[in-house]
Enzyme design. Structure first.
Site, PDB file in Angstrom:
ATOM      1  N   GLU A 188       0.622  -1.021   0.099  1.00 41.47           N
ATOM      2  CA  GLU A 188       0.000   0.121  -0.409  1.00 41.47           C
ATOM      3  C   GLU A 188       1.193   1.207  -0.151  1.00 41.47           C
ATOM      4  O   GLU A 188       2.043   1.245   1.170  1.00 41.47           O
ATOM      5  CB  GLU A 188      -1.129   0.104   1.388  1.00 41.47           C
ATOM      6  CG  GLU A 188      -0.550   0.061   2.498  1.00 41.47           C
ATOM      7  CD  GLU A 188      -1.548   0.562   3.604  1.00 41.47           C
ATOM      8  OE1 GLU A 188      -1.422   2.107   4.104  1.00 41.47           O
ATOM      9  OE2 GLU A 188      -1.637  -0.200   4.579  1.00 41.47           O
ATOM     10  N   LYS A 199      -8.566  -3.662  10.026  1.00 40.43           N
ATOM     11  CA  LYS A 199      -7.059  -3.237  10.178  1.00 40.43           C
ATOM     12  C   LYS A 199      -7.251  -2.717  12.293  1.00 40.43           C
ATOM     13  O   LYS A 199      -7.911  -1.529  12.151  1.00 40.43           O
ATOM     14  CB  LYS A 199      -6.604  -2.063   9.654  1.00 40.43           C
ATOM     15  CG  LYS A 199      -5.584  -1.281   9.863  1.00 40.43           C
ATOM     16  CD  LYS A 199      -5.461  -0.400   8.849  1.00 40.43           C
ATOM     17  CE  LYS A 199      -4.715   0.605   9.630  1.00 40.43           C
ATOM     18  NZ  LYS A 199      -4.367   1.613   8.694  1.00 40.43           N
TER      19      LYS A 199
END
Length: 201
Positions: free
Chosen positions: A33, A122
């Site tokens: 990411e 997350k």
């Protein structure tokens, strides 16, 4: 071997992103990411997709708006990671057939994220939740929910998090800091992968 480790390249710039991505892929990390608070993040993501789309799951972090989700979808990104739980961002991500990992810290946020369609959670900042906190939440969450510990989880405590129920990890500064060389990134990535593999034994 597929490893549930997300390489967080916060602060990376477009001219250097491919070399650092190659370093982490070579070490065995195939989820990458680029946080959107990095310099020219969409340019970096476009470069990664052009070169590594067949080798890694590529997307963005620190995604805070539906407009950003739509721009990422237009590029062909496949992963959207956020520090917060925004049902609109999650819904837009899933509508675009991308994986959604919103940031959560409480059971309420976990269930809100899942209800909005999140493909995983997350746990952020993981250092404040701790393995004991994760274990407590794991007892009430759907058993197949992917749980990524981010912020405070790393090579020195992978085993504790895995025992508590973590499915994977997001690794930022322990892997990449702005200005470091691709060789430094490669070395850090190898150490992280070795520790992760040892923790799974």
């Amino acid at each position: 071997m597929s490893r549930n480790i997300i390489a967080i390249l916060r602060g990376i710039t477009p001219p250097e992103v491919e070399a650092h991505a190659q370093a982490v892929i070579d070490a065995g990390i195939t989820i990458i990411e680029v946080p959107l608070n990095s310099p020219q993040p969409f340019d970096s993501i476009a470069r990664l997709l052009a070169r590594f789309a067949g080798q890694a799951l590529i997307g963005a972090g620190t995604v805070l708006s539906v407009a950003e989700v739509e721009r990422l979808a237009g590029l062909g990104a496949r992963l959207v990671v956020s520090p917060n739980c925004d049902p609109a961002v999650i819904a837009a991500t899933r509508a675009a057939s991308m994986q959604s990992l919103p940031g959560v810290m409480t059971p309420t946020e976990c269930f809100s994220a899942l209800a909005a369609g999140a493909t995983g959670l997350k746990l952020f900042p993981a250092s404040l939740i701790g393995p004991a906190g994760l274990a407590a939440m794991k007892a009430v969450l759907p058993k197949d929910t992917p749980l990524y510990a981010v912020g405070g989880a790393g090579a020195d405590n992978f085993d504790a998090w895995i025992r508590a129920g973590a499915s994977g990890f997001g690794i930022g500064t322990a892997l990449y800091r702005p200005g470091q060389s691709p060789e430094d990134t490669a070395s850090a990535a190898r150490k992280i992968v070795a520790a992760y593999d040892a923790a799974l034994q």
